[in-house]
Design a protein around this motif. Structure first.
Motif, PDB file in Angstrom:
ATOM      1  N   PRO A 180     -15.245  -5.241   2.175  1.00 46.91           N
ATOM      2  CA  PRO A 180     -14.332  -5.325   1.025  1.00 46.91           C
ATOM      3  C   PRO A 180     -13.721  -3.979   0.636  1.00 46.91           C
ATOM      4  N   ILE A 181     -14.448  -2.896   0.859  1.00 45.06           N
ATOM      5  CA  ILE A 181     -13.915  -1.567   0.525  1.00 45.06           C
ATOM      6  C   ILE A 181     -12.772  -1.208   1.476  1.00 45.06           C
ATOM      7  N   THR A 182     -12.930  -1.527   2.756  1.00 52.23           N
ATOM      8  CA  THR A 182     -11.859  -1.286   3.724  1.00 52.23           C
ATOM      9  C   THR A 182     -10.622  -2.102   3.364  1.00 52.23           C
ATOM     10  N   LEU A 183     -10.824  -3.368   2.982  1.00 52.90           N
ATOM     11  CA  LEU A 183      -9.689  -4.223   2.596  1.00 52.90           C
ATOM     12  C   LEU A 183      -8.979  -3.656   1.364  1.00 52.90           C
ATOM     13  N   MET A 184      -9.760  -3.198   0.384  1.00 58.02           N
ATOM     14  CA  MET A 184      -9.178  -2.615  -0.827  1.00 58.02           C
ATOM     15  C   MET A 184      -8.382  -1.356  -0.484  1.00 58.02           C
ATOM     16  N   LEU A 185      -8.951  -0.509   0.380  1.00 60.72           N
ATOM     17  CA  LEU A 185      -8.272   0.716   0.797  1.00 60.72           C
ATOM     18  C   LEU A 185      -6.978   0.383   1.553  1.00 60.72           C
ATOM     19  N   CYS A 186      -7.035  -0.599   2.428  1.00 60.89           N
ATOM     20  CA  CYS A 186      -5.847  -1.040   3.168  1.00 60.89           C
ATOM     21  C   CYS A 186      -4.735  -1.437   2.201  1.00 60.89           C
ATOM     22  N   LYS A 187      -5.083  -2.300   1.260  1.00 59.48           N
ATOM     23  CA  LYS A 187      -4.091  -2.758   0.279  1.00 59.48           C
ATOM     24  C   LYS A 187      -3.500  -1.577  -0.490  1.00 59.48           C
ATOM     25  N   MET A 188      -4.364  -0.676  -0.922  1.00 58.09           N
ATOM     26  CA  MET A 188      -3.931   0.461  -1.726  1.00 58.09           C
ATOM     27  C   MET A 188      -2.983   1.379  -0.939  1.00 58.09           C
ATOM     28  N   VAL A 189      -3.368   1.735   0.276  1.00 61.94           N
ATOM     29  CA  VAL A 189      -2.560   2.652   1.097  1.00 61.94           C
ATOM     30  C   VAL A 189      -1.226   1.998   1.479  1.00 61.94           C
ATOM     31  N   ILE A 190      -1.257   0.737   1.877  1.00 62.07           N
ATOM     32  CA  ILE A 190      -0.038   0.027   2.269  1.00 62.07           C
ATOM     33  C   ILE A 190       0.924  -0.098   1.089  1.00 62.07           C
ATOM     34  N   THR A 191       0.375  -0.401  -0.081  1.00 57.85           N
ATOM     35  CA  THR A 191       1.201  -0.529  -1.288  1.00 57.85           C
ATOM     36  C   THR A 191       1.813   0.810  -1.667  1.00 57.85           C
ATOM     37  N   LYS A 192       0.998   1.870  -1.697  1.00 58.06           N
ATOM     38  CA  LYS A 192       1.502   3.205  -2.063  1.00 58.06           C
ATOM     39  C   LYS A 192       2.552   3.715  -1.086  1.00 58.06           C
ATOM     40  N   ALA A 193       2.410   3.366   0.184  1.00 65.41           N
ATOM     41  CA  ALA A 193       3.351   3.831   1.208  1.00 65.41           C
ATOM     42  C   ALA A 193       4.613   2.953   1.273  1.00 65.41           C
ATOM     43  N   LEU A 194       4.645   1.914   0.435  1.00 69.23           N
ATOM     44  CA  LEU A 194       5.769   0.958   0.453  1.00 69.23           C
ATOM     45  C   LEU A 194       6.011   0.431   1.867  1.00 69.23           C
ATOM     46  N   GLY A 222     -12.440 -13.163  11.746  1.00 67.41           N
ATOM     47  CA  GLY A 222     -11.472 -13.812  12.616  1.00 67.41           C
ATOM     48  C   GLY A 222     -11.287 -15.287  12.326  1.00 67.41           C
ATOM     49  N   GLU A 223     -12.365 -15.951  11.955  1.00 66.38           N
ATOM     50  CA  GLU A 223     -12.273 -17.390  11.654  1.00 66.38           C
ATOM     51  C   GLU A 223     -11.365 -17.630  10.449  1.00 66.38           C
ATOM     52  N   GLU A 224     -11.519 -16.809   9.404  1.00 70.39           N
ATOM     53  CA  GLU A 224     -10.647 -16.923   8.230  1.00 70.39           C
ATOM     54  C   GLU A 224      -9.193 -16.669   8.618  1.00 70.39           C
ATOM     55  N   ALA A 225      -8.973 -15.709   9.496  1.00 73.27           N
ATOM     56  CA  ALA A 225      -7.610 -15.392   9.947  1.00 73.27           C
ATOM     57  C   ALA A 225      -7.013 -16.556  10.735  1.00 73.27           C
ATOM     58  N   MET A 284      10.579  -1.551   5.455  1.00 70.40           N
ATOM     59  CA  MET A 284       9.432  -2.210   4.831  1.00 70.40           C
ATOM     60  C   MET A 284       9.251  -3.605   5.435  1.00 70.40           C
ATOM     61  N   LEU A 285       8.020  -3.928   5.766  1.00 72.42           N
ATOM     62  CA  LEU A 285       7.710  -5.250   6.302  1.00 72.42           C
ATOM     63  C   LEU A 285       7.603  -6.259   5.163  1.00 72.42           C
ATOM     64  N   ASP A 286       7.772  -7.534   5.506  1.00 73.91           N
ATOM     65  CA  ASP A 286       7.642  -8.573   4.483  1.00 73.91           C
ATOM     66  C   ASP A 286       6.181  -8.917   4.222  1.00 73.91           C
ATOM     67  N   LYS A 287       5.402  -9.053   5.316  1.00 71.35           N
ATOM     68  CA  LYS A 287       4.018  -9.488   5.143  1.00 71.35           C
ATOM     69  C   LYS A 287       3.106  -8.890   6.209  1.00 71.35           C
ATOM     70  N   ILE A 288       1.910  -8.473   5.763  1.00 70.57           N
ATOM     71  CA  ILE A 288       0.872  -7.931   6.641  1.00 70.57           C
ATOM     72  C   ILE A 288      -0.420  -8.710   6.378  1.00 70.57           C
ATOM     73  N   LEU A 289      -1.191  -8.926   7.435  1.00 72.29           N
ATOM     74  CA  LEU A 289      -2.517  -9.515   7.312  1.00 72.29           C
ATOM     75  C   LEU A 289      -3.545  -8.463   7.705  1.00 72.29           C
ATOM     76  N   GLU A 333       4.105  -7.801   0.935  1.00 73.46           N
ATOM     77  CA  GLU A 333       2.967  -8.683   0.678  1.00 73.46           C
ATOM     78  C   GLU A 333       1.830  -8.364   1.639  1.00 73.46           C
ATOM     79  N   ILE A 334       0.591  -8.355   1.115  1.00 72.65           N
ATOM     80  CA  ILE A 334      -0.594  -8.084   1.928  1.00 72.65           C
ATOM     81  C   ILE A 334      -1.582  -9.228   1.733  1.00 72.65           C
ATOM     82  N   THR A 335      -1.909  -9.891   2.825  1.00 68.56           N
ATOM     83  CA  THR A 335      -2.896 -10.965   2.801  1.00 68.56           C
ATOM     84  C   THR A 335      -4.143 -10.434   3.501  1.00 68.56           C
TER      85      THR A 335
END
Length: 131
Positions: free
Chosen positions: A12-26, A37-40, A1-6, A30-32
C-alpha cells in the motif's frame, strides 16, 4: 499527459507513493490501483464488458506479489482473451535486480521498460519520451 494509468503492487505504501508522484508530475489524469495480478485481470475483465475504450495506456507492474504475481499477470494478459488491450504499455517496476528477470521481461511485447523501485519524477520524465 496520459488519460489513465494502472499501478499493480501489493504494498500500500508503494501504491500511495505511485499515486503521489504521478499526480505531482502531472503524468496522468486518472490512476487506478490493483493489489495483485488477479485484481488487475478482473479490472480488465470489467473493462471488456463496461467500457473497453477507457483502458489504461500504461501499467506499472510489480513482479513479486501474492495471489497472482507479475509474471502470471503478463502470461494471462498476453493471451488472445485480452487482445483489445495489447496496445497498453507495461513498465515493470520492481525491487529485483536479477538479470534473468530483465531478460524474461523482453519476451512480452507490451513491456517497454524494467525499472527499479521506487517511482520518481525523473523516471516519469524519462518515460514521457518512450510512450
Amino acid at each position: 499527459m496520459l488519460d489513465k494509468i494502472l499501478c499493480v503492487d501489493d504494498d500500500p505504501i508503494t501504491l500511495m507513493l505511485c499515486k503521489m508522484v504521478i499526480t505531482k508530475a502531472l503524468f496522468s489524469k486518472e490512476i487506478t490501483t490493483a493489489k495483485n495480478g488477479e485484481e488487475a485481470i478482473k479490472y480488465f475483465d470489467t473493462l471488456k464488458t463496461s467500457d473497453p475504450n477507457s483502458k489504461p495506456q500504461l501499467i506499472f507492474l510489480d513482479l513479486n506479489m501474492p495471489v497472482m504475481d507479475g509474471w502470471e499477470f503478463l502470461d494471462s494478459f498476453n493471451t488472445a482473451a485480452y487482445s483489445e488491450f495489447h496496445d497498453t504499455k507495461v513498465i515493470i517496476l520492481s525491487s529485483t535486480i536479477d538479470p534473468e528477470d530483465l531478460k524474461k521481461s523482453k519476451k512480452y511485447p507490451m513491456v517497454i521498460d524494467f525499472l527499479s523501485k521506487p517511482i520518481s519524477k525523473e523516471m516519469l520524465e524519462f518515460l514521457k519520451d518512450k510512450i
